[in-house]
Design an enzyme around this catalytic site. Structure first.
Site, mmCIF file in Angstrom:
data_model
loop_
_atom_site.group_PDB
_atom_site.id
_atom_site.type_symbol
_atom_site.label_atom_id
_atom_site.label_comp_id
_atom_site.label_asym_id
_atom_site.label_seq_id
_atom_site.Cartn_x
_atom_site.Cartn_y
_atom_site.Cartn_z
ATOM 1 N N HIS A 126 109.453 68.874 16.260
ATOM 2 C CA HIS A 126 109.060 70.321 16.497
ATOM 3 C C HIS A 126 107.783 70.762 17.990
ATOM 4 O O HIS A 126 107.110 69.953 17.047
ATOM 5 C CB HIS A 126 109.661 71.548 15.763
ATOM 6 C CG HIS A 126 109.089 73.035 16.507
ATOM 7 N ND1 HIS A 126 110.482 73.822 17.020
ATOM 8 C CD2 HIS A 126 108.345 73.745 16.150
ATOM 9 C CE1 HIS A 126 109.589 74.767 17.497
ATOM 10 N NE2 HIS A 126 109.551 74.953 16.916
ATOM 11 N N ALA B 84 127.011 51.085 34.963
ATOM 12 C CA ALA B 84 126.321 50.126 34.627
ATOM 13 C C ALA B 84 126.305 49.509 32.958
ATOM 14 O O ALA B 84 126.199 47.982 33.094
ATOM 15 C CB ALA B 84 125.383 50.061 35.394
ATOM 16 N N GLY C 152 137.139 58.068 44.037
ATOM 17 C CA GLY C 152 137.329 57.047 43.028
ATOM 18 C C GLY C 152 136.736 55.193 43.136
ATOM 19 O O GLY C 152 136.636 55.164 45.026
ATOM 20 N N GLY D 253 134.143 64.235 39.777
ATOM 21 C CA GLY D 253 133.930 63.039 38.899
ATOM 22 C C GLY D 253 132.497 63.054 39.173
ATOM 23 O O GLY D 253 131.304 64.104 39.973
ATOM 24 N N ASP E 275 132.535 46.695 36.396
ATOM 25 C CA ASP E 275 133.392 47.632 37.524
ATOM 26 C C ASP E 275 134.787 46.860 37.715
ATOM 27 O O ASP E 275 135.752 47.779 38.229
ATOM 28 C CB ASP E 275 133.080 48.182 38.796
ATOM 29 C CG ASP E 275 131.883 49.231 38.377
ATOM 30 O OD1 ASP E 275 131.961 49.467 37.513
ATOM 31 O OD2 ASP E 275 131.128 49.492 39.412
ATOM 32 N N ALA F 143 134.778 61.066 47.561
ATOM 33 C CA ALA F 143 134.394 60.912 46.081
ATOM 34 C C ALA F 143 135.378 60.855 45.133
ATOM 35 O O ALA F 143 136.011 61.581 43.967
ATOM 36 C CB ALA F 143 133.452 61.269 44.844
#
Length: 466
Positions: free
Chosen positions: A445, A319, A271, A182, A311, A269
Site C-alpha cells: 500500500h 508475441a 484480423g 480488436g 502467428d 484492422a
C-alpha cells in the site's frame, strides 16, 4: 551454390523465431535463423514496440491538456508528427539491432534471405548474393502473419491503410475510420483520437473488444464514447471508395439503414492471416486450415522434422505466445523432462489503449458455458487511493473463480497500468492458485495492485474498501 549443415533451422526472426533459435543454441544445437526482412519481425519493427512508442506520445499529448488538475498551467500545446513517428522508428530500430546482438552472443548463425522447404531436411534460401542450401534435421517455421483484407476494402497505402501505413503518417489526419475493434483497431483509434483526429470505429460484432469479458467491453465502450470516439457496433462497411484525398464509406448500421461516411484516412484492422505462401508447403504433409499451419501440442506439423510456431499457427496472435511456443518446441526436441504443452488460458492478453485493457483465462460467460459454477469479484478504481492520487480513478478489476474448488478461472481488467498488473494473475493461473492463496498474499500500500486483492475478497463477500 553454398551448402551449410545445422541441427535446427528456424525460418523467421520474429519473437517466436529468434527466441527458438537462442534457446536451441543454449541447449547445444548448431542453429541457424533465416530472416527475409528485419530481425525482430513484425512485433519489434511494425507492431508491439513502435505502436507503444506512438501511444506513449499520444498519452503525453492528452495529459498536457489536463495538467491543470495537478496544479500546472501549459499554453500553446503542439506537436511535430514527424518527430513523433521518428522516435517510434528509432525505438524499433534499437530493439531490432538488440536481437541481432543476442543471436550473435549465443552463436546463432543468421542468414538474410527468403527460405522455403526443398525436400526432407532441406531449405532453399535466396539471398542478395545468390542461392544457398541449408540442411537441418529439424526445421521450425516461424513466418508470422500479415493484415487480412476483404474484397472492396483493399488497402492502397495512401488513403486506405493497414497497420504499417498507420504507424508512419506524414501528418495526423483530421478524420479516421477504423474498421475493426480488436486490440489493433482500438489501439490505433486511441492514438489518433488523442492526437486530435475525429475517429469513428466500426465493429461488425455487437460490442467493442469482442474477445474480452462482456462487462469490460461495456465499460470500455462508455469510456471511449465519453472521450469523443464514435463507436458503431453491429455494423459493417459495405465498401470503400478513395477519391481526391478522402475516402467514402458505406456503413450498414445493423438497423436496416446505411450511413455514408467521408473521412481522410481508413485503418483496416480486420484480423490477420498466416504467411503460409512461398515457403515450400506444396508437396509436403504440412496442413493449412483457415490461413494457418496446423500443429499438434508439441508444435509438430504433419511433415516429419518440420515444426511451426507463433502467428503462423493461429490465435492468440501474441508475441509472448510465439516466444513461449519457440521454447516449448526446442525443449521438446531436446527431450527435456519438464516441458509442458502450452495452455492458452494462461496467456495474458493486453490492449494498450486508454484506458488499458488486460485479461487472462476464461471470461465469466465462457466459464459458465464450460460448466463451472462461479463466484465473481469486482473492485473499482474509484475505491483505490493510488488510482485517485494518479488522477486515474476510472477502471475495474474483475475476477472469476470456480465456486467449488476456489480455482482462479479468469481475471479481467480495465484502467491505468493494467497491462503491468495482469501478470500477477497470470502467475496465479500458472501456479494453480486458489482464492485462499490470493487472499493470504500481502499486497503493498498504496498501489494499484491492492485492487487485485480486493477483487478476490469481493468474490467471497470480504471486500474491505468498497
Amino acid at each position: 551454390m553454398a551448402e551449410q549443415q545445422f541441427d535446427i533451422a528456424v525460418v523467421g526472426g520474429g519473437p517466436g523465431g529468434y527466441v527458438a533459435a537462442i534457446r536451441a543454441a543454449q541447449l547445444g544445437f548448431k542453429t541457424v535463423c533465416i530472416e527475409r526482412e528485419h530481425l525482430g519481425g513484425i512485433c519489434l519493427n511494425w507492431g508491439c514496440i513502435p505502436t507503444k512508442a506512438l501511444l506513449r506520445a499520444a498519452e503525453i499529448h492528452a495529459l498536457l491538456h489536463h495538467v491543470d488538475q495537478f496544479g500546472f498551467s501549459v499554453e500553446n500545446i503542439r506537436y511535430d508528427a514527424t518527430k513523433v513517428v521518428k522516435r517510434s522508428r528509432q525505438v524499433a530500430g534499437r530493439l531490432s539491432k538488440g536481437v541481432g546482438h543476442l543471436l550473435k552472443k549465443n552463436k546463432v548463425t543468421v542468414i538474410d534471405g527468403q527460405a522455403k522447404l526443398d525436400g526432407k531436411g532441406t531449405l532453399a534460401v535466396e539471398t542478395k548474393n545468390g542461392s544457398e542450401t541449408v540442411r537441418a534435421e529439424h526445421i521450425i517455421l516461424a513466418t508470422g502473419a500479415r493484415a487480412r483484407t476483404l474484397p472492396g476494402m483493399e488497402p492502397d497505402g495512401k488513403a486506405i491503410w493497414t497497420y504499417k501505413e498507420a504507424m508512419v503518417p506524414e501528418a495526423i489526419p483530421k478524420s479516421v475510420l477504423v474498421i475493426g475493434s480488436g486490440a489493433i483497431g482500438i489501439e490505433f483509434a486511441s492514438f489518433y483520437d488523442h492526437m486530435g483526429a475525429d475517429v469513428t470505429v466500426v465493429e461488425i460484432l455487437d460490442r467493442v473488444l469482442p474477445v474480452e469479458d462482456e462487462e469490460i467491453s461495456k465499460f470500455a465502450h462508455k469510456q471511449f464514447k465519453d472521450r469523443g470516439l464514435k463507436i458503431m457496433t453491429g455494423a459493417k462497411v459495405g465498401g470503400l471508395e478513395a477519391n481526391g484525398g478522402t475516402v467514402r464509406a458505406k456503413v450498414e448500421n445493423g438497423k436496416g439503414k446505411t450511413e455514408d461516411l467521408e473521412v481522410e484516412k481508413v485503418v483496416l484492422a480486420i484480423g490477420i492471416t498466416g504467411n503460409v505462401e512461398d515457403i515450400g508447403l506444396d508437396g509436403t504433409k504440412v496442413k493449412v486450415e483457415k490461413g494457418h499451419i496446423v500443429v499438434d501440442e508439441w508444435l509438430r506439423t504433419g511433415e516429419p522434422g518440420v515444426y511451426a510456431i507463433g502467428d503462423v499457427v493461429g490465435p492468440p496472435w501474441l508475441a509472448h505466445k510465439a516466444s513461449h511456443e519457440g521454447v516449448i518446441c526446442v525443449e521438446r526436441i531436446k527431450g527435456l523432462n519438464d516441458v509442458h504443452p502450452l495452455d492458452v488460458t494462461k496467456i495474458p492478453a493486453c490492449t494498450y489503449c486508454t484506458p488499458q485493457v488486460a485479461s487472462v483465462g476464461l471470461t465469466e460467460a465462457a466459464a459458465k458455458q464450460a460448466g463451472h459454477e462461479v463466484k465473481v469479484g469486482r473492485f473499482p478504481y474509484v475505491g483505490n487511493g493510488k488510482a485517485i492520487a494518479l488522477g486515474e480513478d476510472q477502471g475495474m478489476i474483475k475476477t472469476v473463480f470456480d465456486a467449488k474448488t476456489g480455482e482462479l478461472l479468469g481475471a479481467h481488467m480495465i484502467g491505468a497500468e493494467v497491462t503491468e498488473l495482469i501478470q500477477g494473475y497470470g502467475i496465479a493461473r500458472t501456479l494453480e492458485a486458489t482464492e485462499l492463496d490470493l487472499m493470504h498474499a500481502v499486497f503493498p500500500h498504496p498501489t494499484l495492485s491492492e485492487m487485485m486483492h480486493e477483487s478476490v475478497l469481493d468474490a467471497y463477500g470480504r471486500a474491505i474498501h468498497f
